[in-house]
Design a protein around this motif. Structure first.
Motif, PDB file in Angstrom:
ATOM      1  N   PHE A  65      12.134 -22.564 -37.784  1.00  0.00           N
ATOM      2  CA  PHE A  65      12.893 -22.436 -39.035  1.00  0.00           C
ATOM      3  C   PHE A  65      14.345 -22.008 -38.787  1.00  0.00           C
ATOM      4  O   PHE A  65      15.147 -22.031 -39.722  1.00  0.00           O
ATOM      5  CB  PHE A  65      12.234 -21.396 -39.952  1.00  0.00           C
ATOM      6  N   SER A  68      16.917 -25.042 -39.260  1.00  0.00           N
ATOM      7  CA  SER A  68      16.755 -25.737 -40.539  1.00  0.00           C
ATOM      8  C   SER A  68      16.945 -24.819 -41.746  1.00  0.00           C
ATOM      9  O   SER A  68      17.314 -25.288 -42.837  1.00  0.00           O
ATOM     10  CB  SER A  68      15.370 -26.378 -40.616  1.00  0.00           C
ATOM     11  N   HIS A  69      16.709 -23.522 -41.566  1.00  0.00           N
ATOM     12  CA  HIS A  69      16.762 -22.606 -42.704  1.00  0.00           C
ATOM     13  C   HIS A  69      17.643 -21.379 -42.451  1.00  0.00           C
ATOM     14  O   HIS A  69      18.645 -21.181 -43.135  1.00  0.00           O
ATOM     15  CB  HIS A  69      15.343 -22.154 -43.078  1.00  0.00           C
ATOM     16  N   TYR A  70      17.268 -20.560 -41.474  1.00  0.00           N
ATOM     17  CA  TYR A  70      17.955 -19.283 -41.293  1.00  0.00           C
ATOM     18  C   TYR A  70      19.451 -19.463 -41.014  1.00  0.00           C
ATOM     19  O   TYR A  70      20.281 -18.740 -41.573  1.00  0.00           O
ATOM     20  CB  TYR A  70      17.312 -18.486 -40.168  1.00  0.00           C
ATOM     21  N   ARG A  74      19.197 -20.644 -45.873  1.00  0.00           N
ATOM     22  CA  ARG A  74      18.145 -21.157 -46.745  1.00  0.00           C
ATOM     23  C   ARG A  74      16.928 -20.252 -46.605  1.00  0.00           C
ATOM     24  O   ARG A  74      16.581 -19.846 -45.507  1.00  0.00           O
ATOM     25  CB  ARG A  74      17.769 -22.596 -46.371  1.00  0.00           C
ATOM     26  N   GLU A  75      16.309 -19.927 -47.715  1.00  0.00           N
ATOM     27  CA  GLU A  75      15.171 -19.018 -47.682  1.00  0.00           C
ATOM     28  C   GLU A  75      13.889 -19.729 -47.240  1.00  0.00           C
ATOM     29  O   GLU A  75      13.690 -20.909 -47.556  1.00  0.00           O
ATOM     30  CB  GLU A  75      14.952 -18.391 -49.065  1.00  0.00           C
ATOM     31  N   VAL A  76      13.061 -19.002 -46.514  1.00  0.00           N
ATOM     32  CA  VAL A  76      11.726 -19.457 -46.152  1.00  0.00           C
ATOM     33  C   VAL A  76      10.739 -18.571 -46.910  1.00  0.00           C
ATOM     34  O   VAL A  76      10.538 -17.412 -46.545  1.00  0.00           O
ATOM     35  CB  VAL A  76      11.475 -19.348 -44.635  1.00  0.00           C
ATOM     36  N   ARG A  81       6.015 -19.764 -44.611  1.00  0.00           N
ATOM     37  CA  ARG A  81       6.053 -19.297 -43.214  1.00  0.00           C
ATOM     38  C   ARG A  81       4.638 -19.141 -42.658  1.00  0.00           C
ATOM     39  O   ARG A  81       4.349 -19.562 -41.532  1.00  0.00           O
ATOM     40  CB  ARG A  81       6.799 -17.976 -43.148  1.00  0.00           C
ATOM     41  N   SER A 138      11.786 -12.981 -49.593  1.00  0.00           N
ATOM     42  CA  SER A 138      10.979 -14.190 -49.448  1.00  0.00           C
ATOM     43  C   SER A 138       9.748 -14.239 -50.339  1.00  0.00           C
ATOM     44  O   SER A 138       8.947 -15.165 -50.232  1.00  0.00           O
ATOM     45  CB  SER A 138      10.532 -14.322 -47.982  1.00  0.00           C
ATOM     46  N   ASP A 163      13.946 -16.527 -52.768  1.00  0.00           N
ATOM     47  CA  ASP A 163      12.887 -17.514 -52.561  1.00  0.00           C
ATOM     48  C   ASP A 163      12.734 -18.424 -53.771  1.00  0.00           C
ATOM     49  O   ASP A 163      12.280 -19.566 -53.649  1.00  0.00           O
ATOM     50  CB  ASP A 163      11.558 -16.841 -52.195  1.00  0.00           C
ATOM     51  N   GLY A 166      15.909 -20.681 -53.334  1.00  0.00           N
ATOM     52  CA  GLY A 166      15.882 -21.454 -52.092  1.00  0.00           C
ATOM     53  C   GLY A 166      17.037 -21.159 -51.167  1.00  0.00           C
ATOM     54  O   GLY A 166      17.081 -21.661 -50.047  1.00  0.00           O
ATOM     55  N   LEU A 167      17.976 -20.338 -51.619  1.00  0.00           N
ATOM     56  CA  LEU A 167      19.170 -20.015 -50.838  1.00  0.00           C
ATOM     57  C   LEU A 167      19.386 -18.510 -50.818  1.00  0.00           C
ATOM     58  O   LEU A 167      19.046 -17.803 -51.767  1.00  0.00           O
ATOM     59  CB  LEU A 167      20.400 -20.699 -51.433  1.00  0.00           C
TER      60      LEU A 167
END
Length: 248
Positions: A65, A68-70, A74-76, A81, A138, A163, A166-167
């Motif tokens: 992640f 693509s996210h951290y 962007r929140e996971v 997770r 999250s 969460d 999403g950001l």
């Protein structure tokens, strides 16, 4: 321009997190999350997975992640997770991610401490201004439960958790979401938080005024010296200082 709204961060701002009473473990010199032992025990109720394999799988998931996210703020979400973790472990159990989420968030909630004067302070501030919350977290359900149990929720006109959006802060979109719900322009709002990057940089980027709270910052002087972004408009040790600043 007059401040019409105050937007707070949640953790280590409105409430504190204290993980000192949870067991600490390391693997190959790397500290593990405080919940690692409890999460592994929960996994073992569904599948025979060794602790080292569990830790390796968790590290692989977080690495996957990262880009693509951290790295993009962007929140996971927690359950996403743990869904990825179950897949990495090769455990085909649709109920496992929810079980792990429950265990993890239960431990998390147990470490929350609420300064006793914060509820009264929010009530005072809410009598003359709109009050909102903007938090990187999250699991919205846990954040909302913490707010309800602490008595803080009743004073908040808007609650935005990363969460759900999403950001994460410092992304401007999450600040715009809470400003929109409160119906105020950025220059009419003060954002209060403990992170120079997430709170001060993010809010200042939209033109909000900022207050950096240092109650839980280990070395505020060193942190500010290392900070390359905008300087906070105010630095406070305790939220109780806010009414005086606003009156001034």
């Amino acid at each position: 321009m007059q401040i019409r709204a105050i937007i707070f961060d949640l953790f280590d701002t409105l409430v504190d997190l204290d993980f000192d009473n949870l067991p600490r473990r390391e693997v190959a010199g790397r500290p593990l999350p405080p919940s690692a032992t409890a999460l592994h025990e929960a996994v073992q109720t569904r599948a025979a997975v060794g602790f080292d394999d569990f830790v390796a799988a968790l590290a692989e998931v977080d690495l996957a992640f990262r880009d693509s996210h951290y790295a993009l703020d962007r929140e996971v979400p927690t359950e996403q997770r743990f869904t990825a973790l179950a897949r990495q472990l090769g455990v085909d159990d649709p109920e496992l991610p929810q079980l792990l989420t429950s265990v993890h968030m239960g431990l998390f909630r147990g470490q929350v401490r609420v300064p006793p004067h914060h509820e009264r302070l929010l009530a005072e501030l809410a009598s003359s201004r709109a009050i909102g919350l903007c938090s990187n977290f999250s699991h919205s359900q846990t954040a909302l439960r913490i707010l309800e149990e602490s008595g803080l929720a009743t004073h908040l006109g808007a609650v935005v958790i990363s969460d759900a959006v999403g950001l994460r802060k410092p992304r401007r979109e999450i600040f715009e979401a809470v400003l929109g719900r409160l119906g105020v322009a950025p220059e009419q709002a003060l954002h209060v938080g403990d992170s120079l990057r997430a709170d001060v940089v993010g809010a200042a980027g939209l033109g909000m005024r900022t207050a950096w709270i240092t109650r839980r910052v280990r070395d505020p002087g060193a942190a500010l010296e290392a900070h390359a972004g905008p300087t906070p408009d105010f630095v406070v040790r305790d939220l109780g200082e806010l009414p005086g600043l606003l009156d001034a």
